[in-house]
Enzyme design. Sequence first.
Site, PDB file in Angstrom:
ATOM      1  N   SER A   5       0.834  -1.199   0.000  1.00 42.70           N
ATOM      2  CA  SER A   5       0.000   0.000   0.000  1.00 42.70           C
ATOM      3  C   SER A   5       0.873   1.255   0.000  1.00 42.70           C
ATOM      4  O   SER A   5       1.981   1.243   0.562  1.00 42.70           O
ATOM      5  CB  SER A   5      -0.856  -0.009   1.266  1.00 42.70           C
ATOM      6  OG  SER A   5      -1.436   1.243   1.491  1.00 42.70           O
ATOM      7  N   TYR A  64      -1.553  -1.325  10.697  1.00 40.52           N
ATOM      8  CA  TYR A  64      -1.850  -1.867   9.364  1.00 40.52           C
ATOM      9  C   TYR A  64      -0.667  -1.610   8.424  1.00 40.52           C
ATOM     10  O   TYR A  64      -0.163  -2.512   7.755  1.00 40.52           O
ATOM     11  CB  TYR A  64      -3.135  -1.234   8.803  1.00 40.52           C
ATOM     12  CG  TYR A  64      -3.279  -1.429   7.310  1.00 40.52           C
ATOM     13  CD1 TYR A  64      -3.566  -2.682   6.776  1.00 40.52           C
ATOM     14  CD2 TYR A  64      -3.101  -0.358   6.414  1.00 40.52           C
ATOM     15  CE1 TYR A  64      -3.675  -2.872   5.404  1.00 40.52           C
ATOM     16  CE2 TYR A  64      -3.209  -0.539   5.047  1.00 40.52           C
ATOM     17  CZ  TYR A  64      -3.492  -1.802   4.545  1.00 40.52           C
ATOM     18  OH  TYR A  64      -3.583  -1.983   3.190  1.00 40.52           O
ATOM     19  N   LYS A 107       2.341  -4.146   6.389  1.00 39.93           N
ATOM     20  CA  LYS A 107       2.741  -4.127   4.972  1.00 39.93           C
ATOM     21  C   LYS A 107       4.260  -3.964   4.849  1.00 39.93           C
ATOM     22  O   LYS A 107       4.904  -4.634   4.051  1.00 39.93           O
ATOM     23  CB  LYS A 107       2.031  -2.981   4.222  1.00 39.93           C
ATOM     24  CG  LYS A 107       0.529  -3.152   4.104  1.00 39.93           C
ATOM     25  CD  LYS A 107       0.174  -4.359   3.262  1.00 39.93           C
ATOM     26  CE  LYS A 107      -1.311  -4.590   3.164  1.00 39.93           C
ATOM     27  NZ  LYS A 107      -1.679  -5.888   2.578  1.00 39.93           N
TER      28      LYS A 107
HETATM   29  P1  NAD Z   1     -10.914  -6.928   1.100  1.00 40.74           P
HETATM   30  O1  NAD Z   1     -11.096  -6.942   2.569  1.00 40.74           O
HETATM   31  O2  NAD Z   1     -12.085  -6.632   0.248  1.00 40.74           O
HETATM   32  O3  NAD Z   1     -10.284  -8.313   0.605  1.00 40.74           O
HETATM   33  C1  NAD Z   1      -9.426  -9.074   1.421  1.00 40.74           C
HETATM   34  C2  NAD Z   1      -9.949 -10.497   1.412  1.00 40.74           C
HETATM   35  O4  NAD Z   1      -9.087 -11.302   2.214  1.00 40.74           O
HETATM   36  C3  NAD Z   1     -11.349 -10.614   2.010  1.00 40.74           C
HETATM   37  O5  NAD Z   1     -12.176 -11.318   1.114  1.00 40.74           O
HETATM   38  C4  NAD Z   1     -11.148 -11.407   3.309  1.00 40.74           C
HETATM   39  O6  NAD Z   1     -12.256 -12.245   3.577  1.00 40.74           O
HETATM   40  C5  NAD Z   1      -9.891 -12.177   3.000  1.00 40.74           C
HETATM   41  N1  NAD Z   1      -9.060 -12.550   4.144  1.00 40.74           N
HETATM   42  C6  NAD Z   1      -8.600 -11.765   5.151  1.00 40.74           C
HETATM   43  N2  NAD Z   1      -7.825 -12.492   5.971  1.00 40.74           N
HETATM   44  C7  NAD Z   1      -7.787 -13.752   5.475  1.00 40.74           C
HETATM   45  C8  NAD Z   1      -7.152 -14.953   5.879  1.00 40.74           C
HETATM   46  N3  NAD Z   1      -6.395 -15.023   6.980  1.00 40.74           N
HETATM   47  N4  NAD Z   1      -7.345 -16.065   5.130  1.00 40.74           N
HETATM   48  C9  NAD Z   1      -8.123 -16.035   4.022  1.00 40.74           C
HETATM   49  N5  NAD Z   1      -8.751 -14.922   3.589  1.00 40.74           N
HETATM   50  C10 NAD Z   1      -8.575 -13.799   4.318  1.00 40.74           C
HETATM   51  O7  NAD Z   1      -9.718  -5.912   0.786  1.00 40.74           O
HETATM   52  P2  NAD Z   1      -9.231  -5.308  -0.597  1.00 40.74           P
HETATM   53  O8  NAD Z   1      -9.593  -3.887  -0.609  1.00 40.74           O
HETATM   54  O9  NAD Z   1      -9.631  -6.189  -1.709  1.00 40.74           O
HETATM   55  O10 NAD Z   1      -7.665  -5.385  -0.361  1.00 40.74           O
HETATM   56  C11 NAD Z   1      -6.894  -6.482  -0.822  1.00 40.74           C
HETATM   57  C12 NAD Z   1      -5.460  -6.302  -0.365  1.00 40.74           C
HETATM   58  O11 NAD Z   1      -4.970  -5.057  -0.861  1.00 40.74           O
HETATM   59  C13 NAD Z   1      -5.279  -6.248   1.143  1.00 40.74           C
HETATM   60  O12 NAD Z   1      -4.077  -6.910   1.472  1.00 40.74           O
HETATM   61  C14 NAD Z   1      -5.159  -4.769   1.429  1.00 40.74           C
HETATM   62  O13 NAD Z   1      -4.414  -4.514   2.589  1.00 40.74           O
HETATM   63  C15 NAD Z   1      -4.454  -4.273   0.193  1.00 40.74           C
HETATM   64  N6  NAD Z   1      -4.701  -2.844  -0.080  1.00 40.74           N
HETATM   65  C16 NAD Z   1      -5.994  -2.413  -0.204  1.00 40.74           C
HETATM   66  C17 NAD Z   1      -6.229  -1.056  -0.448  1.00 40.74           C
HETATM   67  C18 NAD Z   1      -7.631  -0.535  -0.551  1.00 40.74           C
HETATM   68  O14 NAD Z   1      -7.837   0.665  -0.446  1.00 40.74           O
HETATM   69  N7  NAD Z   1      -8.652  -1.354  -0.790  1.00 40.74           N
HETATM   70  C19 NAD Z   1      -5.162  -0.163  -0.550  1.00 40.74           C
HETATM   71  C20 NAD Z   1      -3.858  -0.650  -0.439  1.00 40.74           C
HETATM   72  C21 NAD Z   1      -3.643  -2.009  -0.194  1.00 40.74           C
HETATM   73  C1  UD1 Z   2      -6.698   5.305   3.622  1.00 42.58           C
HETATM   74  C2  UD1 Z   2      -5.768   4.746   4.660  1.00 42.58           C
HETATM   75  C3  UD1 Z   2      -4.507   4.228   3.973  1.00 42.58           C
HETATM   76  C4  UD1 Z   2      -4.886   3.213   2.915  1.00 42.58           C
HETATM   77  C5  UD1 Z   2      -5.857   3.846   1.936  1.00 42.58           C
HETATM   78  C6  UD1 Z   2      -6.294   2.837   0.940  1.00 42.58           C
HETATM   79  C7  UD1 Z   2      -6.304   6.044   6.653  1.00 42.58           C
HETATM   80  C8  UD1 Z   2      -5.819   7.076   7.618  1.00 42.58           C
HETATM   81  N1  UD1 Z   2      -5.472   5.772   5.637  1.00 42.58           N
HETATM   82  O1  UD1 Z   2      -6.026   6.352   2.967  1.00 42.58           O
HETATM   83  O2  UD1 Z   2      -3.661   3.629   4.905  1.00 42.58           O
HETATM   84  O3  UD1 Z   2      -3.731   2.775   2.219  1.00 42.58           O
HETATM   85  O4  UD1 Z   2      -6.997   4.320   2.661  1.00 42.58           O
HETATM   86  O5  UD1 Z   2      -7.349   3.282   0.185  1.00 42.58           O
HETATM   87  O6  UD1 Z   2      -7.363   5.468   6.832  1.00 42.58           O
HETATM   88  N2  UD1 Z   2     -12.136  11.800   3.781  1.00 42.58           N
HETATM   89  C9  UD1 Z   2     -13.161  12.647   4.141  1.00 42.58           C
HETATM   90  N3  UD1 Z   2     -14.285  12.111   4.671  1.00 42.58           N
HETATM   91  C10 UD1 Z   2     -14.456  10.769   4.877  1.00 42.58           C
HETATM   92  C11 UD1 Z   2     -13.399   9.908   4.491  1.00 42.58           C
HETATM   93  C12 UD1 Z   2     -12.252  10.462   3.961  1.00 42.58           C
HETATM   94  O7  UD1 Z   2     -13.053  13.861   3.976  1.00 42.58           O
HETATM   95  O8  UD1 Z   2     -15.513  10.351   5.382  1.00 42.58           O
HETATM   96  C13 UD1 Z   2     -10.925  12.363   3.149  1.00 42.58           C
HETATM   97  C14 UD1 Z   2      -9.633  12.066   3.877  1.00 42.58           C
HETATM   98  O9  UD1 Z   2      -9.345  13.061   4.806  1.00 42.58           O
HETATM   99  C15 UD1 Z   2      -8.628  12.031   2.701  1.00 42.58           C
HETATM  100  C16 UD1 Z   2      -9.465  11.535   1.521  1.00 42.58           C
HETATM  101  O10 UD1 Z   2     -10.821  11.767   1.880  1.00 42.58           O
HETATM  102  O11 UD1 Z   2      -8.188  13.329   2.405  1.00 42.58           O
HETATM  103  C17 UD1 Z   2      -9.280  10.060   1.236  1.00 42.58           C
HETATM  104  O12 UD1 Z   2      -9.515   9.316   2.434  1.00 42.58           O
HETATM  105  P1  UD1 Z   2      -9.583   7.714   2.442  1.00 42.58           P
HETATM  106  O13 UD1 Z   2     -10.505   7.253   1.379  1.00 42.58           O
HETATM  107  O14 UD1 Z   2      -9.860   7.279   3.844  1.00 42.58           O
HETATM  108  O15 UD1 Z   2      -8.135   7.274   1.988  1.00 42.58           O
HETATM  109  P2  UD1 Z   2      -6.702   7.691   2.604  1.00 42.58           P
HETATM  110  O16 UD1 Z   2      -6.834   8.467   3.840  1.00 42.58           O
HETATM  111  O17 UD1 Z   2      -5.890   8.261   1.502  1.00 42.58           O
END
Ligand code: NAD
Ligand code: UD1
Length: 344
Positions: free
Chosen positions: A124, A148, A152
Site C-alpha cells: 500500500s 496496518y 505491509k
Molecule cells: P478486502 O477486505 O475486500 O479483501 C481481502 C480479502 O481477504 C477478504 O475477502 C477477506 O475475507 C480475505 N481474508 C482476510 N484475511 C484472510 C485470511 N487469513 N485467510 C483467508 N482470507 C482472508 O480488501 P481489498 O480492498 O480487496 O484489499 C486487498 C489487499 O490489498 C489487502 O491486502 C489490502 O491490505 C491491500 N490494499 C488495499 C487497499 C484498498 O484501499 N482497498 C489499498 C492498499 C492495499
Molecule cells: C486510507 C488509509 C490508507 C490506505 C488507503 C487505501 C487512513 C488514515 N489511511 O487512505 O492507509 O492505504 O486508505 O485506500 O485510513 N475523507 C473525508 N471524509 C471521509 C473519508 C475520507 O473527507 O468520510 C478524506 C480524507 O481526509 C482524505 C481523503 O478523503 O483526504 C481520502 O480518504 P480515504 O478514502 O480514507 O483514503 P486515505 O486516507 O488516503
Amino acid sequence: MKILVTGGTGYIGSHTCCELLNSGFDVVIVDNLSNSKREVVNKIRIITKKNVTFYKCDVCDKYKLRKIFDREDIQAVIHFAGYKAVGESVKEPLMYYHNNLLSTISLLEVMKEFGCKKIVFSSSATVYGNPQKLPIKEDFPLHTTNPYGSTKLIIEGILKDLYNSDNDWSIAILRYFNPIGAHKSGLIGEDPNGIPNNLMPYIVKVANKQLDVLNVFGSDYKTRDGTGVRDYIHVVDLAKGHIKAIEKVIKDKGIDTYNLGTGRGYSVLELINTFVKVNKIDVPYKIVERRPGDIDMCYASTEKAKKILNWSAKLNIEDMCRDSYNFVVNSKKNKKSGGKHESL
Ligand code: NAD
Ligand code: UD1
C-alpha cells in the site's frame, strides 16, 4: 497456467480474478470470507463465463493450504488476503499482526515446500507515510504510522529477505494508491459493512440515502481547495496491473516494487463534485475537523510500472464515480447468490 488468489472474493481480488480468467489463466481462490461473501464466486463466473475454483480456507491454516497445493497445480500466487482497516488496526494491533503476518508466512512456507516461488503481493502507498516530495517514487523513504501500515512494511521486508536467501524466487510488490470504482457489470464492487472509513464508500452511502451527510475532514490542507488530495485509481485498472505483474514474475526471477496509481491527484471536493455531476445525484456534505493522521497530498510516480510492466491506468475519475455508484444501484437488484465450492 493456474494462479492461486488469496483474498480472491474481496474487493480488489474479485476484479483481479475476472481479469485473470479473461486473460486465459486458471484461477483458484482461497478466502476465509471474513470480509467478503461466497456469492462473489458466482458473480465472477457470470461476468467471465468461465469456471473458478473456490476454497473457503484461512491462509494461516498451513494444513489446509498444503492440501490445496497438493490437489491443484499452482504455478504462481497473488496474495491479497489480509485485514485493511487503519483505525481498527490501531485498536486491535495484535489481530492485525497475527492475521497479516501469519497468513503471509504460512503461505510462503507452503509455497516453498511445493517449489512454487512466484508471488505478487498487495502492499500500500501507506508505507510512504507523509512523503517529503511528490510524485512519490518507489525508492522514497518508507515510514508507517499505524499497525496496518507496519504489517505491509514488515511483509515487504520478509519478501526481500526471502529473495536474498534464495534467488530462485520471483516477487512483485505492488503499492496501491486509492482504489475506487467497480466492475462495469455492477455485479462486484466494494461493499463495506457498517459506516465506511474511506471516502468513496461513504459518498456512495450518502448518495444512496443510507447515511445523511458526508463529513469532509478538514479544509485547511496545503492543496488547491484546502481538502486532501489523493491518487484515486479505478479497481479494474488496478486489476489489470496484476496481470502485468503476474506475467512479469512468471517470466523473470527477482524482486521488484511498483506503484499502482494514476499519477494524478484529486481533492475531496473535486471527487464529490465529479460524483454529483456524473450520477446526477445530490451528496450533502459538511466540513469538519481534520482526521488525525491524514496527510495533505499523495500521488504516485507511475513511470516504473509503465516502463517495466508496460502498464498504466486508462480509466478516469468520471468512470470511477459512475461505476462506484452503479454497483450500489445494481446490487439492490442482484440479490441472488449461490455457486459451487470445493470442500477439503
Ligand atoms: P478486502 O477486505 O475486500 O479483501 C481481502 C480479502 O481477504 C477478504 O475477502 C477477506 O475475507 C480475505 N481474508 C482476510 N484475511 C484472510 C485470511 N487469513 N485467510 C483467508 N482470507 C482472508 O480488501 P481489498 O480492498 O480487496 O484489499 C486487498 C489487499 O490489498 C489487502 O491486502 C489490502 O491490505 C491491500 N490494499 C488495499 C487497499 C484498498 O484501499 N482497498 C489499498 C492498499 C492495499
Ligand atoms: C486510507 C488509509 C490508507 C490506505 C488507503 C487505501 C487512513 C488514515 N489511511 O487512505 O492507509 O492505504 O486508505 O485506500 O485510513 N475523507 C473525508 N471524509 C471521509 C473519508 C475520507 O473527507 O468520510 C478524506 C480524507 O481526509 C482524505 C481523503 O478523503 O483526504 C481520502 O480518504 P480515504 O478514502 O480514507 O483514503 P486515505 O486516507 O488516503
